[in-house]
Design a protein around this motif. Structure first.
Motif, short mmCIF file in Angstrom:
data_model
loop_
_atom_site.label_atom_id
_atom_site.label_comp_id
_atom_site.label_asym_id
_atom_site.label_seq_id
_atom_site.Cartn_x
_atom_site.Cartn_y
_atom_site.Cartn_z
N ARG A 173 -27.88 67.77 -10.27
CA ARG A 173 -26.78 68.40 -11.01
C ARG A 173 -26.99 69.91 -11.13
O ARG A 173 -26.02 70.68 -11.05
CB ARG A 173 -26.66 67.79 -12.41
CG ARG A 173 -26.16 66.36 -12.46
CD ARG A 173 -24.88 66.13 -11.69
NE ARG A 173 -23.82 67.07 -12.00
CZ ARG A 173 -22.62 67.06 -11.43
NH1 ARG A 173 -22.33 66.16 -10.51
NH2 ARG A 173 -21.70 67.95 -11.77
N LEU A 174 -28.23 70.36 -11.32
CA LEU A 174 -28.48 71.80 -11.38
C LEU A 174 -28.07 72.48 -10.08
O LEU A 174 -27.47 73.57 -10.10
CB LEU A 174 -29.96 72.07 -11.66
CG LEU A 174 -30.42 72.03 -13.12
CD1 LEU A 174 -31.94 72.15 -13.20
CD2 LEU A 174 -29.77 73.15 -13.93
N MET A 175 -28.38 71.85 -8.95
CA MET A 175 -28.01 72.45 -7.67
C MET A 175 -26.49 72.49 -7.48
O MET A 175 -25.97 73.39 -6.81
CB MET A 175 -28.69 71.70 -6.52
CG MET A 175 -30.18 71.94 -6.44
SD MET A 175 -30.97 71.20 -4.99
CE MET A 175 -31.03 69.46 -5.45
N LEU A 176 -25.79 71.53 -8.05
CA LEU A 176 -24.33 71.51 -7.96
C LEU A 176 -23.68 72.51 -8.92
O LEU A 176 -22.69 73.17 -8.59
CB LEU A 176 -23.79 70.11 -8.25
CG LEU A 176 -24.10 69.02 -7.23
CD1 LEU A 176 -23.48 67.70 -7.68
CD2 LEU A 176 -23.57 69.39 -5.84
N LYS A 206 -28.17 63.63 -1.18
CA LYS A 206 -27.54 64.68 -1.99
C LYS A 206 -26.83 65.67 -1.07
O LYS A 206 -27.10 66.88 -1.11
CB LYS A 206 -28.59 65.37 -2.86
CG LYS A 206 -29.23 64.45 -3.90
CD LYS A 206 -30.29 65.15 -4.72
CE LYS A 206 -31.67 64.94 -4.19
NZ LYS A 206 -32.16 63.57 -4.22
N LEU A 207 -25.94 65.17 -0.24
CA LEU A 207 -25.26 66.03 0.73
C LEU A 207 -24.46 67.13 0.06
O LEU A 207 -24.36 68.25 0.57
CB LEU A 207 -24.35 65.18 1.63
CG LEU A 207 -25.06 64.21 2.58
CD1 LEU A 207 -24.03 63.36 3.33
CD2 LEU A 207 -25.94 64.96 3.57
N ASP A 208 -23.87 66.83 -1.11
CA ASP A 208 -23.11 67.86 -1.81
C ASP A 208 -24.02 68.98 -2.31
O ASP A 208 -23.62 70.15 -2.34
CB ASP A 208 -22.30 67.26 -2.97
CG ASP A 208 -23.11 66.35 -3.88
OD1 ASP A 208 -24.31 66.14 -3.63
OD2 ASP A 208 -22.53 65.82 -4.85
N ALA A 209 -25.25 68.65 -2.68
CA ALA A 209 -26.20 69.68 -3.10
C ALA A 209 -26.65 70.52 -1.90
O ALA A 209 -26.83 71.74 -2.02
CB ALA A 209 -27.41 69.04 -3.78
N ILE A 210 -26.83 69.87 -0.76
CA ILE A 210 -27.17 70.61 0.47
C ILE A 210 -26.07 71.62 0.78
O ILE A 210 -26.33 72.79 1.09
CB ILE A 210 -27.38 69.64 1.65
CG1 ILE A 210 -28.62 68.77 1.41
CG2 ILE A 210 -27.50 70.40 2.97
CD1 ILE A 210 -28.81 67.66 2.42
N LYS A 215 -24.22 77.16 0.82
CA LYS A 215 -23.17 78.15 0.55
C LYS A 215 -23.69 79.28 -0.32
O LYS A 215 -23.42 80.46 -0.05
CB LYS A 215 -21.98 77.46 -0.12
CG LYS A 215 -20.80 78.38 -0.39
CD LYS A 215 -19.64 77.61 -1.03
CE LYS A 215 -18.47 78.53 -1.34
NZ LYS A 215 -17.35 77.79 -1.98
N ALA A 216 -24.45 78.94 -1.37
CA ALA A 216 -24.95 79.96 -2.29
C ALA A 216 -25.96 80.89 -1.63
O ALA A 216 -26.06 82.07 -2.01
CB ALA A 216 -25.59 79.29 -3.51
N VAL A 225 -31.94 76.08 4.42
CA VAL A 225 -31.80 74.80 3.71
C VAL A 225 -31.96 73.66 4.71
O VAL A 225 -31.32 73.67 5.77
CB VAL A 225 -30.43 74.70 3.01
CG1 VAL A 225 -30.31 73.38 2.25
CG2 VAL A 225 -30.23 75.88 2.05
N TYR A 226 -32.81 72.69 4.36
CA TYR A 226 -33.09 71.57 5.26
C TYR A 226 -32.78 70.24 4.58
O TYR A 226 -33.06 70.06 3.39
CB TYR A 226 -34.56 71.58 5.68
CG TYR A 226 -34.95 72.76 6.52
CD1 TYR A 226 -34.86 72.72 7.91
CD2 TYR A 226 -35.42 73.93 5.92
CE1 TYR A 226 -35.22 73.81 8.69
CE2 TYR A 226 -35.78 75.03 6.69
CZ TYR A 226 -35.68 74.96 8.07
OH TYR A 226 -36.03 76.05 8.83
#
Length: 442
Positions: A173-176, A206-210, A215-216, A225-226
């Motif tokens: 959640r933090l990464m999102l 956690k593809l959405d976090a990747i 993006k960030a 990012v891997y």
């Protein structure tokens, strides 16, 4: 998409990430906080307050003693009602500062501090002042980790976004929700360490976090990012380093031995808050979850909040099983719900009675499943024999101290032998024996 992964062992328990879609919200302010002085590896902090003192949120109440120690701050405003000794989950006779809540709730986010002209040494001092420790569970003081020996040149920073423990989703959640802030925190770490290469590892579940972290960080060519294969314990430091770089940390060594520093997502976010808002580590995010927990979610909780207050707020089934501090693989069972949330509390997991791990310690059948899944390449079945017979020197020679206590061996053991508990005992006994010998010799 190429998935990075470590080579030896590992398991894939059901991830049970039921709260990955639950935004982080604030838990209620606790009525009291119970703040232990040993929420870190190293010397406990020295208590600076006494019963009857009025304290303000963020005030220093425990001062670091020596280099490997950490400052501790009041997580609420109020009155110190007691300074007393009590047990924690891992130690006996620890000093606690008990604060009854009442007073100003500080807004830490009303202004940003311009740190752009500060050298790395000053930023490191801010991290130390804030009392930040490794928030993935290890609790090593962060300022120590960011101060590698001068003879060791650091050339790589790794952000650990694996969060491989079942149930836990707070780093996800933090990464999102805070990807830009985490990337800014990475920039602060880069300046402290004087390095310009960053690898971020995030499991493929956690593809959405990747996507969010990619993006960030798109504007910073030093950050890559891997995607990692979802396999426990992918988030172990040594396993993550091997997965991303192909290098192995030597037995008994540290990531700094191969020029790497690893921090997890929550720690880097805390570094960001400490520098940008000059906010000490007085609260943290955690996942409150379980199969039958109705109000499971991700919450921001004040350090020192008794777990019972979280249970009262969010509720748990009357017929629940064990309540685990941390994740079910490496966490510890709570035997008293007045135990507090600490700097390392990434989750509270409420198991059902059917899920409870009940060790029977039946005879080992020499199936070697434990050996196949050990991510270090140890022989847990044989280490058990050695610890049972108090042959600790041979056990150490066989890698006992390299065990990361991930629980993979216990998870697959058909005889439900409590292997990790035995190894913890063996390591603790060995270290006490070594300390006694050193004291006698010195």
């Amino acid at each position: 998409m190429e998935l990075k992964h470590f080579k030896k062992g590992g398991i894939h328990p059901h991830d049970s990430k039921y709260t990955s879609d639950k935004p982080i919200t604030n838990a209620h302010l606790p009525k009291i906080v119970r703040i232990p002085m040993n929420m870190h590896i190293g010397a406990p902090a020295k208590v600076l307050v006494k019963a009857g003192d009025k304290v303000e949120e963020g005030q220093l109440i425990g001062e670091a003693v020596g280099f490997i120690s950490a400052n501790i701050h009041a997580s609420v405003s109020g009155t110190v009602t007691a300074v007393e000794k009590a047990d924690t989950l891992t130690a006996k006779g620890v000093e606690y500062v008990i604060i009854e809540t009442g007073g100003t709730i500080r807004n830490w986010y009303d202004r940003k501090f311009d740190y752009s002209k500060l050298p790395g040494e000053k930023l490191l001092e801010m991290v130390k002042t804030a009392g930040i420790v490794g928030m993935g569970g290890a609790t090593f003081p962060t300022h120590v980790k960011l101060s590698p020996p001068k003879e060791k040149k650091m050339d790589l920073f790794i952000l650990n976004g694996a969060e491989c423990e079942p149930y836990l989703t707070i780093d996800h959640r933090l990464m999102l929700e805070k990807p830009d802030e985490i990337v800014e925190g990475i920039g602060i770490v880069k300046k402290i360490l004087g390095i310009n290469k960053v690898m971020i590892g995030i499991e493929e579940n956690k593809l959405d976090a990747i996507e969010a972290m990619s993006k960030a960080s798109a504007g910073d060519s030093s950050i890559e990012v891997y995607a990692l294969r979802t396999r426990y314990p992918q988030g172990g430091e040594k396993q993550l380093i091997e997965a991303l770089t192909g290098k192995q940390v030597p037995s008994g060594g540290l990531p700094s031995d191969i020029g790497a520093v690893v921090q997890n997502v929550a720690t880097v976010y805390a570094i960001y808050e400490a520098v940008v808002y000059q906010k000490p580590l007085i609260e943290r995010g955690l996942t409150f979850t379980g199969e039958n927990v109705e109000n499971r979610g991700n919450y921001k909780v004040r350090i020192g909040s008794p777990v019972q207050e979280l249970i009262d707020e969010f509720g748990i089934p009357a017929d629940h099983g064990s309540v685990i501090a941390g994740g079910p693989m490496m966490g510890l069972e709570l035997t008293d719900m007045k135990f507090p949330v600490t700097k390392s509390s990434s989750g509270i997991v409420v198991l059902t009675k059917k899920q409870d791990y009940i060790p029977h310690d039946y005879s080992c059948i020499r199936c070697a499943r434990c050996q196949f899944v050990c991510p270090i390449g140890l022989e847990p079945w044989y280490l058990k024999v050695l610890v049972d017979k108090s042959l600790l020197e041979e056990a150490v020679d066989r890698g006992l101290l390299d065990c990361i206590e991930c629980g993979s061996c216990s998870f697959v053991c058909p005889s439900t032998i409590p292997l990790v508990a035995m190894f913890r005992f063996g390591k603790g006994f060995w270290r006490r024996k070594q300390a006694a010998a050193a004291k006698q010799a010195g």
